[in-house]
Design a protein around this motif. Sequence first.
Motif, PDB file in Angstrom:
ATOM      1  N   ALA A   1       3.777  -5.653  -0.995  1.00  0.00           N
ATOM      2  CA  ALA A   1       2.721  -5.825   0.007  1.00  0.00           C
ATOM      3  C   ALA A   1       2.727  -7.239   0.559  1.00  0.00           C
ATOM      4  O   ALA A   1       3.294  -8.155  -0.023  1.00  0.00           O
ATOM      5  CB  ALA A   1       1.355  -5.530  -0.614  1.00  0.00           C
ATOM      6  N   VAL A   2       2.046  -7.391   1.690  1.00  0.00           N
ATOM      7  CA  VAL A   2       1.755  -8.705   2.242  1.00  0.00           C
ATOM      8  C   VAL A   2       0.238  -8.833   2.315  1.00  0.00           C
ATOM      9  O   VAL A   2      -0.455  -7.859   2.600  1.00  0.00           O
ATOM     10  CB  VAL A   2       2.407  -8.919   3.630  1.00  0.00           C
ATOM     11  N   PHE A   3      -0.243 -10.032   2.029  1.00  0.00           N
ATOM     12  CA  PHE A   3      -1.669 -10.336   2.072  1.00  0.00           C
ATOM     13  C   PHE A   3      -1.870 -11.510   3.021  1.00  0.00           C
ATOM     14  O   PHE A   3      -1.097 -12.465   3.005  1.00  0.00           O
ATOM     15  CB  PHE A   3      -2.179 -10.734   0.681  1.00  0.00           C
ATOM     16  N   MET A   4      -2.915 -11.417   3.849  1.00  0.00           N
ATOM     17  CA  MET A   4      -3.241 -12.482   4.802  1.00  0.00           C
ATOM     18  C   MET A   4      -4.744 -12.483   5.001  1.00  0.00           C
ATOM     19  O   MET A   4      -5.444 -11.627   4.470  1.00  0.00           O
ATOM     20  CB  MET A   4      -2.505 -12.255   6.119  1.00  0.00           C
ATOM     21  N   GLU A   5      -5.237 -13.436   5.778  1.00  0.00           N
ATOM     22  CA  GLU A   5      -6.659 -13.476   6.102  1.00  0.00           C
ATOM     23  C   GLU A   5      -6.847 -13.382   7.606  1.00  0.00           C
ATOM     24  O   GLU A   5      -6.058 -13.941   8.369  1.00  0.00           O
ATOM     25  CB  GLU A   5      -7.294 -14.774   5.615  1.00  0.00           C
ATOM     26  N   ASP A   6      -7.921 -12.695   8.013  1.00  0.00           N
ATOM     27  CA  ASP A   6      -8.272 -12.672   9.429  1.00  0.00           C
ATOM     28  C   ASP A   6      -9.004 -13.969   9.761  1.00  0.00           C
ATOM     29  O   ASP A   6      -9.187 -14.823   8.877  1.00  0.00           O
ATOM     30  CB  ASP A   6      -9.060 -11.402   9.772  1.00  0.00           C
ATOM     31  N   PRO A   7      -9.418 -14.200  10.999  1.00  0.00           N
ATOM     32  CA  PRO A   7     -10.057 -15.473  11.355  1.00  0.00           C
ATOM     33  C   PRO A   7     -11.331 -15.799  10.572  1.00  0.00           C
ATOM     34  O   PRO A   7     -11.700 -16.961  10.460  1.00  0.00           O
ATOM     35  CB  PRO A   7     -10.366 -15.303  12.848  1.00  0.00           C
ATOM     36  N   ASP A   8     -11.993 -14.793  10.004  1.00  0.00           N
ATOM     37  CA  ASP A   8     -13.192 -15.039   9.200  1.00  0.00           C
ATOM     38  C   ASP A   8     -12.892 -15.042   7.704  1.00  0.00           C
ATOM     39  O   ASP A   8     -13.803 -15.014   6.883  1.00  0.00           O
ATOM     40  CB  ASP A   8     -14.272 -13.996   9.520  1.00  0.00           C
TER      41      ASP A   8
ATOM     42  N   ASP B   1       3.897 -17.687  -2.697  1.00  0.00           N
ATOM     43  CA  ASP B   1       4.826 -17.988  -3.788  1.00  0.00           C
ATOM     44  C   ASP B   1       5.193 -16.743  -4.593  1.00  0.00           C
ATOM     45  O   ASP B   1       6.190 -16.740  -5.308  1.00  0.00           O
ATOM     46  CB  ASP B   1       4.236 -19.057  -4.714  1.00  0.00           C
ATOM     47  N   ARG B   2       4.410 -15.678  -4.462  1.00  0.00           N
ATOM     48  CA  ARG B   2       4.694 -14.430  -5.188  1.00  0.00           C
ATOM     49  C   ARG B   2       5.009 -13.268  -4.246  1.00  0.00           C
ATOM     50  O   ARG B   2       5.189 -12.141  -4.682  1.00  0.00           O
ATOM     51  CB  ARG B   2       3.495 -14.053  -6.066  1.00  0.00           C
ATOM     52  N   HIS B   3       5.021 -13.542  -2.953  1.00  0.00           N
ATOM     53  CA  HIS B   3       5.270 -12.510  -1.943  1.00  0.00           C
ATOM     54  C   HIS B   3       6.681 -11.975  -2.069  1.00  0.00           C
ATOM     55  O   HIS B   3       7.610 -12.759  -2.280  1.00  0.00           O
ATOM     56  CB  HIS B   3       5.059 -13.108  -0.549  1.00  0.00           C
ATOM     57  N   PRO B   4       6.929 -10.697  -1.935  1.00  0.00           N
ATOM     58  CA  PRO B   4       6.039  -9.602  -1.608  1.00  0.00           C
ATOM     59  C   PRO B   4       5.492  -8.856  -2.831  1.00  0.00           C
ATOM     60  O   PRO B   4       4.953  -7.765  -2.700  1.00  0.00           O
ATOM     61  CB  PRO B   4       6.928  -8.680  -0.778  1.00  0.00           C
TER      62      PRO B   4
ATOM     63  N   GLY C   1       1.887  -7.360  -8.129  1.00  0.00           N
ATOM     64  CA  GLY C   1       2.535  -6.917  -9.359  1.00  0.00           C
ATOM     65  C   GLY C   1       3.991  -6.588  -9.094  1.00  0.00           C
ATOM     66  O   GLY C   1       4.412  -6.459  -7.940  1.00  0.00           O
ATOM     67  N   PRO C   2       4.779  -6.450 -10.158  1.00  0.00           N
ATOM     68  CA  PRO C   2       6.225  -6.266  -9.997  1.00  0.00           C
ATOM     69  C   PRO C   2       6.624  -4.962  -9.311  1.00  0.00           C
ATOM     70  O   PRO C   2       7.726  -4.852  -8.800  1.00  0.00           O
ATOM     71  CB  PRO C   2       6.763  -6.321 -11.438  1.00  0.00           C
ATOM     72  N   ASP C   3       5.745  -3.995  -9.278  1.00  0.00           N
ATOM     73  CA  ASP C   3       6.056  -2.708  -8.660  1.00  0.00           C
ATOM     74  C   ASP C   3       5.224  -2.435  -7.417  1.00  0.00           C
ATOM     75  O   ASP C   3       5.140  -1.297  -6.956  1.00  0.00           O
ATOM     76  CB  ASP C   3       5.847  -1.574  -9.673  1.00  0.00           C
TER      77      ASP C   3
END
Length: 134
Positions: free
Chosen positions: A111-118, A99-102, A106-108
């Motif tokens: 980035a993208v954030f994800m999780e690995d299988p663990d 909902d806040r991607h990318p 923060g506004p400056d």
Amino acid sequence: MLHHIEINVSNLQRSREFYSVLLPELGYAEYQNWPLGFSYRSGAAYLVFVQTEEPFRDIPYHRKMTGLNHLAFRADSRAEVDRLTLKMKEKGIPILYEDRHPFAGGPDYYAVFMEDPDRLKIEITADKGEGALG
């Protein structure tokens, strides 16, 4: 300079599938491969993934506990962050903070954030400064 990071994984095959998609996109090449592990290298530094030993597999990992919180990789551009975001989504990898991607950091901070299988958080940023999310 960082030499290597070794990460125990609960399911070697699932982790291999995840990282074999992600790491080559970030300039890493497969370095080592053996029955209980594999590694990827970029320059002199490398990442090692090893199957967790049986007595420790039932203890779940959570990035909020003591230990490693996340791995952050630098992308060459915002376009690369966008391309990797789409590629990982196509592979069924959920994007964190969508909902806040990318600008979840923060506004400056792009980035993208994800999780690995663990559930280890993986960050890919085009920002040249310091990260904002812990």
